[in-house]
Design an enzyme around this catalytic site. Structure first.
Site, PDB file in Angstrom:
ATOM      1  N   LEU A  75       0.849  -1.174  -0.125  1.00  0.00           N
ATOM      2  CA  LEU A  75       0.032   0.023   0.015  1.00  0.00           C
ATOM      3  C   LEU A  75       0.955   1.276  -0.103  1.00  0.00           C
ATOM      4  O   LEU A  75       0.900   2.035   0.896  1.00  0.00           O
ATOM      5  CB  LEU A  75      -0.791   0.052   1.278  1.00  0.00           C
ATOM      6  CG  LEU A  75      -2.328   0.960   0.993  1.00  0.00           C
ATOM      7  CD1 LEU A  75      -3.003   0.084   0.162  1.00  0.00           C
ATOM      8  CD2 LEU A  75      -3.018   0.805   2.405  1.00  0.00           C
ATOM      9  N   GLY A  76       1.576   1.306  -1.142  1.00  0.00           N
ATOM     10  CA  GLY A  76       2.373   2.740  -1.053  1.00  0.00           C
ATOM     11  C   GLY A  76       1.532   3.583  -2.044  1.00  0.00           C
ATOM     12  O   GLY A  76       0.367   3.385  -2.260  1.00  0.00           O
ATOM     13  N   ILE A  78       1.067   3.802  -5.441  1.00  0.00           N
ATOM     14  CA  ILE A  78       0.320   3.012  -6.360  1.00  0.00           C
ATOM     15  C   ILE A  78      -0.956   2.176  -5.647  1.00  0.00           C
ATOM     16  O   ILE A  78      -2.021   2.370  -6.078  1.00  0.00           O
ATOM     17  CB  ILE A  78       0.917   2.329  -7.312  1.00  0.00           C
ATOM     18  CG1 ILE A  78       1.985   3.214  -8.321  1.00  0.00           C
ATOM     19  CG2 ILE A  78       0.291   1.341  -8.394  1.00  0.00           C
ATOM     20  CD1 ILE A  78       3.008   2.824  -9.205  1.00  0.00           C
ATOM     21  N   SER A 134       1.292  -4.631   3.932  1.00  0.00           N
ATOM     22  CA  SER A 134       2.265  -3.526   3.754  1.00  0.00           C
ATOM     23  C   SER A 134       3.366  -3.768   5.015  1.00  0.00           C
ATOM     24  O   SER A 134       3.114  -4.716   5.536  1.00  0.00           O
ATOM     25  CB  SER A 134       1.657  -1.990   3.712  1.00  0.00           C
ATOM     26  OG  SER A 134       2.152  -1.450   2.726  1.00  0.00           O
ATOM     27  N   ILE A 157       0.927  -5.257 -11.655  1.00  0.00           N
ATOM     28  CA  ILE A 157       1.620  -3.835 -12.430  1.00  0.00           C
ATOM     29  C   ILE A 157       2.646  -3.599 -11.730  1.00  0.00           C
ATOM     30  O   ILE A 157       3.167  -2.116 -11.706  1.00  0.00           O
ATOM     31  CB  ILE A 157       0.273  -2.948 -12.056  1.00  0.00           C
ATOM     32  CG1 ILE A 157      -0.224  -2.909 -10.617  1.00  0.00           C
ATOM     33  CG2 ILE A 157      -0.799  -3.275 -13.131  1.00  0.00           C
ATOM     34  CD1 ILE A 157      -1.329  -1.738 -10.486  1.00  0.00           C
ATOM     35  N   ARG A 213       6.588  -5.333 -10.510  1.00  0.00           N
ATOM     36  CA  ARG A 213       7.857  -6.036 -11.345  1.00  0.00           C
ATOM     37  C   ARG A 213       7.541  -7.750 -11.387  1.00  0.00           C
ATOM     38  O   ARG A 213       7.008  -7.970 -10.210  1.00  0.00           O
ATOM     39  CB  ARG A 213       9.163  -5.794 -10.652  1.00  0.00           C
ATOM     40  CG  ARG A 213       9.670  -4.174 -10.843  1.00  0.00           C
ATOM     41  CD  ARG A 213      10.228  -4.322 -12.486  1.00  0.00           C
ATOM     42  NE  ARG A 213      10.691  -2.844 -12.359  1.00  0.00           N
ATOM     43  CZ  ARG A 213      10.228  -1.787 -12.982  1.00  0.00           C
ATOM     44  NH1 ARG A 213       8.840  -1.750 -12.972  1.00  0.00           N
ATOM     45  NH2 ARG A 213      10.873  -0.632 -12.974  1.00  0.00           N
ATOM     46  N   ASP A 245       1.358  -7.087 -16.652  1.00  0.00           N
ATOM     47  CA  ASP A 245       1.950  -5.966 -17.263  1.00  0.00           C
ATOM     48  C   ASP A 245       3.430  -6.151 -17.253  1.00  0.00           C
ATOM     49  O   ASP A 245       4.118  -5.568 -18.044  1.00  0.00           O
ATOM     50  CB  ASP A 245       1.499  -4.664 -16.742  1.00  0.00           C
ATOM     51  CG  ASP A 245       1.740  -3.498 -17.688  1.00  0.00           C
ATOM     52  OD1 ASP A 245       1.949  -3.538 -18.804  1.00  0.00           O
ATOM     53  OD2 ASP A 245       2.519  -2.690 -17.056  1.00  0.00           O
ATOM     54  N   GLU A 290      11.220  -9.872 -19.915  1.00  0.00           N
ATOM     55  CA  GLU A 290      10.509  -9.178 -21.296  1.00  0.00           C
ATOM     56  C   GLU A 290      11.509  -8.015 -21.676  1.00  0.00           C
ATOM     57  O   GLU A 290      12.754  -7.696 -21.155  1.00  0.00           O
ATOM     58  CB  GLU A 290       9.614  -8.009 -20.087  1.00  0.00           C
ATOM     59  CG  GLU A 290      10.372  -6.952 -19.203  1.00  0.00           C
ATOM     60  CD  GLU A 290       8.983  -6.292 -18.548  1.00  0.00           C
ATOM     61  OE1 GLU A 290       8.082  -6.811 -17.955  1.00  0.00           O
ATOM     62  OE2 GLU A 290       8.951  -4.780 -18.779  1.00  0.00           O
ATOM     63  N   HIS A 337       4.118  -4.097 -20.688  1.00  0.00           N
ATOM     64  CA  HIS A 337       4.665  -3.270 -19.549  1.00  0.00           C
ATOM     65  C   HIS A 337       4.156  -1.655 -20.191  1.00  0.00           C
ATOM     66  O   HIS A 337       5.202  -0.907 -20.246  1.00  0.00           O
ATOM     67  CB  HIS A 337       5.867  -3.192 -19.696  1.00  0.00           C
ATOM     68  CG  HIS A 337       6.792  -2.633 -18.485  1.00  0.00           C
ATOM     69  ND1 HIS A 337       7.682  -2.970 -17.735  1.00  0.00           N
ATOM     70  CD2 HIS A 337       6.106  -1.601 -17.633  1.00  0.00           C
ATOM     71  CE1 HIS A 337       8.208  -2.528 -16.792  1.00  0.00           C
ATOM     72  NE2 HIS A 337       7.169  -1.410 -16.700  1.00  0.00           N
TER      73      HIS A 337
HETATM   74  C1  8YV Z   1       8.835   2.087 -17.205  1.00  0.00           C
HETATM   75  C2  8YV Z   1       8.215   1.653 -14.915  1.00  0.00           C
HETATM   76  O1  8YV Z   1       9.873   3.122 -16.564  1.00  0.00           O
HETATM   77  O2  8YV Z   1       7.859   3.265 -13.488  1.00  0.00           O
HETATM   78  C3  8YV Z   1       8.489   2.111 -13.504  1.00  0.00           C
HETATM   79  O3  8YV Z   1       8.997   1.857 -12.837  1.00  0.00           O
HETATM   80  O4  8YV Z   1       8.564   0.136 -15.080  1.00  0.00           O
HETATM   81  C4  8YV Z   1       7.803   2.231 -16.238  1.00  0.00           C
HETATM   82  O5  8YV Z   1       7.201   3.476 -15.985  1.00  0.00           O
HETATM   83  C5  8YV Z   1       8.334   2.454 -18.465  1.00  0.00           C
HETATM   84  O6  8YV Z   1       7.873   1.634 -19.081  1.00  0.00           O
HETATM   85  C6  8YV Z   1       9.340   3.228 -19.303  1.00  0.00           C
HETATM   86  O7  8YV Z   1      10.316   2.373 -19.938  1.00  0.00           O
END
Ligand code: 8YV
Length: 315
Positions: A153-154, A156, A175, A232, A234, A258, A263, A281
């Site tokens: 819960l940061g 985003i 969190s 959404i 990593r 995403d 990737e 992504h």
């Molecule tokens: C990428 C992201 O930087 O904010 C992030 O951590 O992974 C994305 O916003 C974006 O895809 C640009 O490469």
């Protein structure tokens, strides 16, 4: 005065390329055929690195630039930057928080809706004539009123939870600790317990070595055959092998992703699954947000090279 030499790790939109080139002597790493030779030759001149969230800058790259002063990341995530190597030489690191929060949250919620209501399949149903020839599209699952878990819960995670409230969802979160301002959200520290009470589990936490595979086999099993995982953040936050096995066996209901290991060359096993929604992504990928991110990358570089405080420092 000579323009500072910048090593650019990956491409940016044209408007950012132009603006960067106006103030810096920019060298495009991603276009170099022999990257080792390129770095060996250019490295000593480099004073700044401009990179992207998912590309970062590794130790070898940092070490081949002995006069490096700053790494400016186009992205909120800086997990791909070797922070230890930066600390050793007092290299500054900046990112682009806040400006992308709402777009990333929008995409996460859109992925939940799209996956649960089968919108991609429904579009195909119309286009390929199935609607006219076969009849009604199969019924899907509702979203509103169901149980959502937000893992992390940061900024985003909060923006996701705020949106989910609008769908009358029953929301819990995990969190580092309970958040004072998380009104109406239940705190569940254990990711397994959070997954067990969730129909949709959003992974929104900043990646670090400590969070690697936080969504492990147990979390995925707890989410279960009716559950949907939405990532959404990593790929490293999820055990992708365990995820693929659960998606293939029906141990997990579905996933909307995403981000992926390796990737953009993702595991081909994902392509065979019809219970996944795959996005390249793009969570921060709107013109408005990307323009703001590019501006912040340059604002941080400009502040550094004019001796001003950095707008959004990580280190
Ligand atoms: C990428 C992201 O930087 O904010 C992030 O951590 O992974 C994305 O916003 C974006 O895809 C640009 O490469």
């Amino acid at each position: 005065m000579a323009k500072p030499c910048i090593l650019q790790i990956g491409p940016y939109p044209q408007w950012d390329e132009e603006a960067l080139n106006a103030f810096y002597d920019v060298h495009r790493y991603f276009e170099a055929q022999d990257k080792g030779a390129f770095l060996h030759k250019l490295g000593p001149a480099v004073r700044g690195i401009a990179t992207r969230g998912e590309l970062g800058a590794n130790r070898a790259m940092i070490e081949s630039c002995p006069n490096l002063e700053i790494i400016s990341v186009y992205g909120v995530g800086f997990d791909a930057v070797d922070l230890a190597a930066c600390r050793e030489r007092s290299i500054r690191v900046t990112n682009t928080p806040d400006v992308l929060t709402n777009d990333v949250a929008d995409l996460g919620v859109a992925m939940m809706l799209c996956h649960s209501r089968g919108m991609i399949g429904a579009d195909t149903w119309v286009r390929d004539g199935s609607w006219a020839n076969k009849g009604l599209y199969p019924l899907k699952s509702r979203v509103w009123g169901r149980r959502a878990g937000v893992l992390g819960l940061g900024r985003i995670g909060f923006a996701v939870a705020r949106r989910l409230k609008g769908f009358d969802m029953d929301i819990a979160y995990s969190s580092v600790g309970p958040k004072a301002d998380a009104t109406g959200l239940e705190f569940i520290a254990d990711p397994v317990a959070l997954a067990r009470r969730s129909d949709f589990l959003f992974v929104t936490l900043a990646a670090s070595p400590a969070t690697r595979h936080i969504v492990n086999r147990e979390v995925i099993a707890a989410l279960g055959p009716q559950g949907v995982l939405i990532n959404i953040s990593r790929a490293s936050n999820v055990d992708e092998e365990a995820l693929l096995e659960a998606l293939e066996s029906g141990g997990l209901g579905g996933a909307a992703l995403d981000v992926f290991e390796g990737e953009p060359k993702i595991n081909p096993r994902f392509m065979k699954l019809d219970n996944v929604l795959l996005q390249p992504h793009v969570a921060s990928g709107t013109v408005e947000t990307r323009k703001a991110m590019g501006q912040l990358v340059r604002d941080n570089l400009a502040a550094h090279f004019s001796g001003q405080p950095l707008p959004t420092p990580v280190l």
